[in-house]
Design a protein around this motif. Sequence first.
Motif, PDB file in Angstrom:
ATOM      1  N   GLU A 144       0.826  -1.211   0.000  1.00 16.73           N
ATOM      2  CA  GLU A 144       0.000   0.000   0.000  1.00 16.73           C
ATOM      3  C   GLU A 144       0.863   1.265   0.000  1.00 16.73           C
ATOM      4  O   GLU A 144       0.569   2.222  -0.709  1.00 16.73           O
ATOM      5  N   GLN A 145       1.947   1.246   0.786  1.00 17.89           N
ATOM      6  CA  GLN A 145       2.827   2.408   0.841  1.00 17.89           C
ATOM      7  C   GLN A 145       3.581   2.591  -0.473  1.00 17.89           C
ATOM      8  O   GLN A 145       3.819   3.715  -0.908  1.00 17.89           O
ATOM      9  N   MET A 146       3.938   1.480  -1.116  1.00 18.28           N
ATOM     10  CA  MET A 146       4.586   1.573  -2.423  1.00 18.28           C
ATOM     11  C   MET A 146       3.631   2.197  -3.439  1.00 18.28           C
ATOM     12  O   MET A 146       4.027   3.070  -4.221  1.00 18.28           O
ATOM     13  N   ALA A 147       2.378   1.765  -3.434  1.00 13.27           N
ATOM     14  CA  ALA A 147       1.391   2.319  -4.366  1.00 13.27           C
ATOM     15  C   ALA A 147       1.185   3.803  -4.113  1.00 13.27           C
ATOM     16  O   ALA A 147       1.086   4.596  -5.062  1.00 13.27           O
ATOM     17  N   ALA A 148       1.132   4.198  -2.856  1.00  6.48           N
ATOM     18  CA  ALA A 148       0.964   5.615  -2.525  1.00  6.48           C
ATOM     19  C   ALA A 148       2.146   6.451  -3.025  1.00  6.48           C
ATOM     20  O   ALA A 148       1.985   7.625  -3.364  1.00  6.48           O
ATOM     21  N   ALA A 149       3.327   5.823  -3.098  1.00  4.03           N
ATOM     22  CA  ALA A 149       4.521   6.513  -3.587  1.00  4.03           C
ATOM     23  C   ALA A 149       4.695   6.365  -5.098  1.00  4.03           C
ATOM     24  O   ALA A 149       5.692   6.827  -5.656  1.00  4.03           O
TER      25      ALA A 149
ATOM     26  N   MET B  74      14.304  -2.587  -5.835  1.00  6.67           N
ATOM     27  CA  MET B  74      15.683  -3.097  -5.764  1.00  6.67           C
ATOM     28  C   MET B  74      16.749  -2.018  -5.925  1.00  6.67           C
ATOM     29  O   MET B  74      17.648  -1.926  -5.082  1.00  6.67           O
ATOM     30  N   PRO B  75      16.718  -1.180  -6.977  1.00  5.73           N
ATOM     31  CA  PRO B  75      17.781  -0.175  -7.107  1.00  5.73           C
ATOM     32  C   PRO B  75      17.767   0.839  -5.968  1.00  5.73           C
ATOM     33  O   PRO B  75      18.826   1.332  -5.558  1.00  5.73           O
ATOM     34  N   GLU B  76      16.582   1.124  -5.452  1.00  9.89           N
ATOM     35  CA  GLU B  76      16.478   2.063  -4.324  1.00  9.89           C
ATOM     36  C   GLU B  76      17.119   1.473  -3.067  1.00  9.89           C
ATOM     37  O   GLU B  76      17.813   2.173  -2.321  1.00  9.89           O
ATOM     38  N   LEU B  77      16.898   0.183  -2.837  1.00  3.74           N
ATOM     39  CA  LEU B  77      17.527  -0.480  -1.697  1.00  3.74           C
ATOM     40  C   LEU B  77      19.042  -0.566  -1.889  1.00  3.74           C
ATOM     41  O   LEU B  77      19.803  -0.327  -0.949  1.00  3.74           O
TER      42      LEU B  77
ATOM     43  N   HIS C 115      17.818  -2.243   9.350  1.00  2.70           N
ATOM     44  CA  HIS C 115      18.398  -1.460   8.257  1.00  2.70           C
ATOM     45  C   HIS C 115      17.450  -1.458   7.051  1.00  2.70           C
ATOM     46  O   HIS C 115      17.282  -0.438   6.383  1.00  2.70           O
ATOM     47  N   VAL C 116      16.809  -2.602   6.793  1.00  2.00           N
ATOM     48  CA  VAL C 116      15.844  -2.696   5.697  1.00  2.00           C
ATOM     49  C   VAL C 116      14.630  -1.828   6.002  1.00  2.00           C
ATOM     50  O   VAL C 116      14.138  -1.095   5.141  1.00  2.00           O
ATOM     51  N   LEU C 117      14.155  -1.884   7.231  1.00  2.29           N
ATOM     52  CA  LEU C 117      12.996  -1.071   7.623  1.00  2.29           C
ATOM     53  C   LEU C 117      13.284   0.418   7.460  1.00  2.29           C
ATOM     54  O   LEU C 117      12.476   1.163   6.893  1.00  2.29           O
ATOM     55  N   VAL C 118      14.449   0.865   7.921  1.00  2.00           N
ATOM     56  CA  VAL C 118      14.809   2.281   7.804  1.00  2.00           C
ATOM     57  C   VAL C 118      14.956   2.675   6.335  1.00  2.00           C
ATOM     58  O   VAL C 118      14.507   3.749   5.921  1.00  2.00           O
ATOM     59  N   ALA C 119      15.542   1.792   5.520  1.00  2.00           N
ATOM     60  CA  ALA C 119      15.671   2.080   4.089  1.00  2.00           C
ATOM     61  C   ALA C 119      14.302   2.188   3.435  1.00  2.00           C
ATOM     62  O   ALA C 119      14.068   3.091   2.621  1.00  2.00           O
ATOM     63  N   LEU C 120      13.385   1.306   3.782  1.00  4.41           N
ATOM     64  CA  LEU C 120      12.035   1.360   3.213  1.00  4.41           C
ATOM     65  C   LEU C 120      11.319   2.660   3.584  1.00  4.41           C
ATOM     66  O   LEU C 120      10.664   3.277   2.740  1.00  4.41           O
TER      67      LEU C 120
ATOM     68  N   ILE D 120      12.894   5.393   1.441  1.00  9.27           N
ATOM     69  CA  ILE D 120      12.502   5.286   0.037  1.00  9.27           C
ATOM     70  C   ILE D 120      11.067   5.763  -0.169  1.00  9.27           C
ATOM     71  O   ILE D 120      10.773   6.508  -1.110  1.00  9.27           O
ATOM     72  N   LEU D 121      10.178   5.347   0.704  1.00  9.40           N
ATOM     73  CA  LEU D 121       8.750   5.618   0.524  1.00  9.40           C
ATOM     74  C   LEU D 121       8.293   6.913   1.178  1.00  9.40           C
ATOM     75  O   LEU D 121       7.142   7.325   1.002  1.00  9.40           O
ATOM     76  N   GLY D 122       9.158   7.535   1.948  1.00  8.04           N
ATOM     77  CA  GLY D 122       8.788   8.779   2.618  1.00  8.04           C
ATOM     78  C   GLY D 122       7.683   8.574   3.641  1.00  8.04           C
ATOM     79  O   GLY D 122       6.772   9.394   3.765  1.00  8.04           O
ATOM     80  N   CYS D 123       7.774   7.454   4.359  1.00  8.58           N
ATOM     81  CA  CYS D 123       6.759   7.161   5.372  1.00  8.58           C
ATOM     82  C   CYS D 123       7.451   6.825   6.686  1.00  8.58           C
ATOM     83  O   CYS D 123       8.672   6.901   6.791  1.00  8.58           O
ATOM     84  N   ARG D 124       6.663   6.459   7.672  1.00  7.41           N
ATOM     85  CA  ARG D 124       7.198   6.078   8.980  1.00  7.41           C
ATOM     86  C   ARG D 124       7.008   4.586   9.186  1.00  7.41           C
ATOM     87  O   ARG D 124       6.228   3.948   8.474  1.00  7.41           O
TER      88      ARG D 124
END
Length: 114
Positions: A13-18, A27-30, A56-61, A64-68
């Motif tokens: 859902e957060q990816m779709a919102a972004a 992948m390239p963003e990570l 680290h994955v959670l913080v990167a996500l 990337i998505l501009g969410c919390r």
Amino acid sequence: MTESIGYDWRLREQMAAAGMFHATKLMPELEARGIHLSPSQVHRLVSERPERLNLHVLVALTDILGCRADDLIVPVKLGAAGHAEEAATGTDTATSTIRARDLRPQRARLTDQP
């Protein structure tokens, strides 16, 4: 009695919102943030609810998505009855998913008839 708590994973859902509609776009963003995951790992991260997640994955996500983090992981109260039902049936009452490890094959019945 204590209440049981679960969670909903809202990455898709957060990816779709972004504006990201494919797991491959992640992948390239990570990679740019130093997170190296295989295509299958990224697909599972997007399509399934993770049981373990590297911070680290959670913080990167979130970056990337501009969410919390609480936009990605939403707590869900299951209650005492919901927890008992989940344990008995192998389904999660919050998301109605069936766990593959809880599925059992049906025993074959052999007869003498041709």
